[in-house]
Design an enzyme around this catalytic site. Structure first.
Site, short mmCIF file in Angstrom:
data_model
loop_
_atom_site.label_atom_id
_atom_site.label_comp_id
_atom_site.label_asym_id
_atom_site.label_seq_id
_atom_site.Cartn_x
_atom_site.Cartn_y
_atom_site.Cartn_z
N CYS A 35 -75.31 -24.82 5.44
CA CYS A 35 -75.93 -23.70 6.15
C CYS A 35 -74.92 -22.55 6.23
O CYS A 35 -74.46 -22.07 5.21
CB CYS A 35 -76.46 -24.12 7.51
SG CYS A 35 -77.72 -25.40 7.46
N ASP A 65 -86.56 -21.80 2.07
CA ASP A 65 -85.52 -21.23 2.92
C ASP A 65 -85.63 -19.70 2.91
O ASP A 65 -85.17 -19.04 1.99
CB ASP A 65 -84.15 -21.65 2.40
CG ASP A 65 -83.02 -21.26 3.35
OD1 ASP A 65 -83.28 -20.53 4.33
OD2 ASP A 65 -81.89 -21.70 3.12
N HIS A 114 -84.45 -25.52 4.72
CA HIS A 114 -83.10 -25.16 5.16
C HIS A 114 -82.60 -26.26 6.09
O HIS A 114 -83.25 -26.63 7.05
CB HIS A 114 -83.15 -23.83 5.91
CG HIS A 114 -81.82 -23.36 6.38
ND1 HIS A 114 -80.90 -22.76 5.56
CD2 HIS A 114 -81.25 -23.41 7.61
CE1 HIS A 114 -79.82 -22.45 6.25
NE2 HIS A 114 -80.01 -22.83 7.50
#
Length: 254
Positions: free
Chosen positions: A134, A189, A221
């Site tokens: 991330c 995402d 995500h």
């Protein structure tokens, strides 16, 4: 897989002391180093288990609390299973903390993490590898650009905002990178849409960076994080294959 020893350590960082987790093979021999950059939820049992898995393959792994300026990890209260939709107030706490970690601050910290690894008796001489998740994918790319002679390989998984229109977008460091890079994008995402994926790929290609960018089908995500609602087993297992492949290409079979 070798037996692993994990310990909590403290790192003199740019603006204080960063708490961190160190995982290494129990035999105590110096091993190639891997710097693992957290997602937004930070240093917690799941990231420790990820570090242990990497260490079990023959590496010394450091997971710093990159939010150390706000306290020791976890800097916000986390449930055992993280579902932000069930606790929307969590993002209200995390967002300003994330925003406070500027590119300049994070790269000063990165230098401290790299120096600490270089001085560790459990780390072999030579450059390190990085894996980031991330927001950690942004840190991985920035670190590869800021410390090109110290980073031999870097991977980013479900990274967001890697190639924006901002003046300090991470992809703009491409011309300084010497490492081999790998990115495993989540195709579900919104923080890393197809336009950004193309922009990142174009920047890396133009700079002559050895790289591979892959889109994981159906992956949301956060797909590697097994303690969250975003976890996707197929994507997570694919990520391990890609990461260990990158490490083996960089350091040889362990």
């Amino acid at each position: 897989m070798t037996s692993v020893q994990g310990t909590d350590v403290e790192i003199p960082a740019a603006d204080g002391t960063a708490d961190a987790y160190l995982a290494r093979p129990s035999d105590g021999r110096p091993r190639p180093a891997v710097l693992l950059y957290q997602d937004a939820f930070g240093l917690r049992p799941h990231l420790r288990s990820m570090a242990d898995r990497i260490a079990g393959a023959g590496y010394t792994v450091l997971v710093p609390n990159v939010f150390y300026r706000h306290g020791r990890a976890p800097v916000v209260e986390l449930p055992e299973f993280i579902d932000p939709d069930a606790r929307p107030g969590m993002w209200q706490q995390l967002r300003p903390i994330m925003q406070s970690l500027t590119a300049e601050r994070s790269m000063r910290d990165a230098g401290a993490y790299l120096e600490w690894l270089a001085a560790s008796p459990y780390v072999a001489e030579g450059p390190v590898a990085i894996t980031g998740y991330c927001m950690g994918a942004r840190l991985a790319l920035r670190t590869a650009g800021a410390y090109p002679d110290r980073v031999a390989a870097a991977a980013g998984f479900h990274g967001g905002r890697l190639a924006t229109d901002a003046a300090d977008s991470p992809h703009l460091v491409a011309d300084r990178v010497k490492a081999e890079l790998y990115f495993g994008h989540a195709d579900q995402d919104p923080s890393m849409d197809p336009e950004q994926i193309r922009r990142l790929e174009d920047a890396l290609t133009a700079a002559g960076v050895r790289h591979r960018c892959e889109v994981y089908p159906g992956a949301p995500h956060g797909y590697t994080q097994a303690d969250t609602a975003a976890y996707q087993k197929e994507g997570a297992e694919r990520h391990w294959v890609a990461l260990f492949g990158l490490l083996e290409r960089t350091f040889g079979e362990r």
